[in-house]
Design an enzyme around this catalytic site. Structure first.
Site, PDB file in Angstrom:
ATOM      1  CG  ASP A 178     -10.798  -8.687 -22.929  1.00 30.84           C
ATOM      2  OD1 ASP A 178     -10.056  -9.686 -22.846  1.00 30.84           O
ATOM      3  OD2 ASP A 178     -11.697  -8.580 -23.785  1.00 30.84           O
ATOM      4  CG  HIS A 219      -2.189   0.815   0.968  1.00 30.86           C
ATOM      5  ND1 HIS A 219      -2.229   1.914   0.143  1.00 30.86           N
ATOM      6  CD2 HIS A 219      -3.451   0.666   1.448  1.00 30.86           C
ATOM      7  CE1 HIS A 219      -3.449   2.423   0.131  1.00 30.86           C
ATOM      8  NE2 HIS A 219      -4.212   1.676   0.907  1.00 30.86           N
TER       9      HIS A 219
END
Length: 460
Positions: free
Chosen positions: A406, A170
């Site tokens: 995708d 993070h």
């Protein structure tokens, strides 16, 4: 974490950034990237874990001969553009704050596994067990002296599908940067040809590493670093992460819920009818979060006196001057909404939550980010060390458009933020119906209570 019998690790390797695209380009050399105060804040927070399920109803031979090599090659090509991701966080003795260092030969850890678990169950909405999902994301390599930025895991479900698990530190990136990397990887993978590995990214996917755009005249980064030095210190430069795993909740399950556009519009009209023209921020985010808070508090019958809802907002456009949308790193600001638990449990709990969130958004809009940032550490100390508050938080954003990733074999069937099983946050993403998809991790009793309250509120 050891994998059970249902999971078999086939390969564990490191993927290095591809060489420069042209012979005239300078070879990648040792380089470093400083942390800003946005980054230092998250130094020891648990990593963010995301999981993408893709349908692939083909025999394993297609996976190993076509899909996997393409994913690996495009990953290497993507790391060429995201070079720091192949490096490590370090905090050597002379440095006042940690930073990212890349050394030639560094790479990203990639695990390839095979699972005989039920792909449709794990990627569906039938409350799969949280531990089953967790097996599909990798661990980060972290020690006192060094921490990796990212780890990846590709898991095959023979004749059914595959998943891509990504674990990110993070302190090195927020959700927008993580999404930028994934979209870049998907773009290169879906456009690669066997005859050529030289591909460039479109301008909107090219990361910006210019740290000078984040101003810090009052030295907030050093103040944050000093906070971490004194945790277990003095002068504690350990990079080990906090363990926030909850052990007192019993077996946890994952649930996915959806607010359709019609649901959100109905909640908005209900709010307008009760607010009597009060100036309240009625965005999709505020409506969704307020409704979830109201349902969650009622489902678990919160015993704490107060409820604190912490959420973040992208600050790239809020800084003066604004910084590039493709800025690499953290650039999120924290906001907090507070309410009395007894009021949230009442008949108008949704309105109470909505008003609190609206006030928090107004503060975020009216105050400068730098003045707000000064309080982030003190808030963390105050709220983290008291039993007065029940804290809720959120992860993800519908703006990330995670269902558009995708890689060349179709859009994801399901996207999960796995790390909410340890942080206790609820996740938000866009849904295929134009609404909001919500992810939760709770024990079965709480989940069933939440589901009943959630659905009843939408039907009444």
């Amino acid at each position: 974490m050891a994998k059970p019998e249902s999971m078999k690790v086939l390969e564990a390797c490191r993927v290095a950034p591809a060489p420069p695209a042209t012979t005239t380009s300078a070879a990648a050399s040792e380089t470093s990237l400083p942390f800003t105060f946005f980054d230092v804040l998250w130094l020891r927070f648990p990593p963010v874990e995301r999981l993408f399920f893709y349908e692939f109803p083909h025999p394993p031979s297609s996976f190993f001969h076509s899909l996997l090599p393409k994913l690996k090659l495009s990953l290497s090509l993507t790391l060429r553009h995201f070079l720091p991701l192949a490096g490590n966080i370090v905090w050597p003795p002379p440095s006042p704050k940690p930073f990212i260092r890349y050394v030639p030969g560094d790479g990203v850890s990639l695990t390839v596994a095979e699972s005989n678990a039920d792909f449709n169950l794990l990627s569906g909405s039938e409350f799969p067990e949280a531990e089953e999902i967790r097996l599909l994301v990798p661990d980060l390599t972290v020690s006192d002296e060094k921490a990796s930025l990212m780890s990846l895991q590709i898991t095959l479900f023979p004749n059914s599908g595959f998943s891509i698990g990504i674990t990110t530190h993070h302190a090195t990136m927020d959700g927008k940067t993580s999404t930028l990397f994934l979209k870049s990887w998907a773009y290169l993978c879906s456009n690669i040809r066997e005859s050529s590995s030289v591909l460039s990214l479109p301008e909107n996917l090219r990361p910006s590493f210019d740290r000078s755009v984040v101003k810090d005249p009052s030295g907030i980064a050093e103040k944050f670093a000093s906070f971490w030095l004194n945790q277990g210190g003095p002068n504690n430069k350990s990079l080990m992460l906090w363990n926030m795993k909850k052990t007192d909740q019993g077996k946890l399950i994952r649930g996915t819920f959806e607010l359709l556009p019609s649901n959100i519009q109905k909640l908005k009209k209900s709010a307008e009818s009760k607010l009597n023209n009060k100036a309240i921020h009625l965005s999709t985010f505020s409506i969704t979060s307020a409704y979830l808070l109201n349902c969650l508090v009622k489902a678990e019958q919160t015993k704490h006196d107060k409820v604190l809802f912490i959420f973040s907002a992208d600050c790239r456009s809020r800084l003066d001057p604004p910084i590039p949308s493709a800025y690499f790193g953290n650039c999120i600001g924290g906001a907090k909404a507070e309410a009395e638990t007894k009021n949230l449990l009442g008949d108008d709990g949704f309105i109470v939550a909505l008003e609190a969130i609206s006030e928090a958004l107004k503060r975020l809009e009216s105050e400068e980010i730098l003045s707000l940032a000064e309080t982030w550490i003190s808030d963390m100390e105050t709220f983290g060390l008291t039993d007065t508050y029940r804290m809720f938080s959120t992860a993800g954003s519908p703006r990330f458009q995670v269902y558009s990733n995708d890689f060349g074999w179709g859009r994801p069937k399901k996207v999960e933020i796995v790390s909410i099983d340890r942080t206790g946050a609820f996740s938000l993403a866009e849904s295929s119906n134009g609404g909001i998809e919500i992810g939760l991790v709770m024990n079965r009793t709480q989940m069933e209570a939440f589901s009943a309250i959630f659905l009843k509120g939408l039907s009444s």
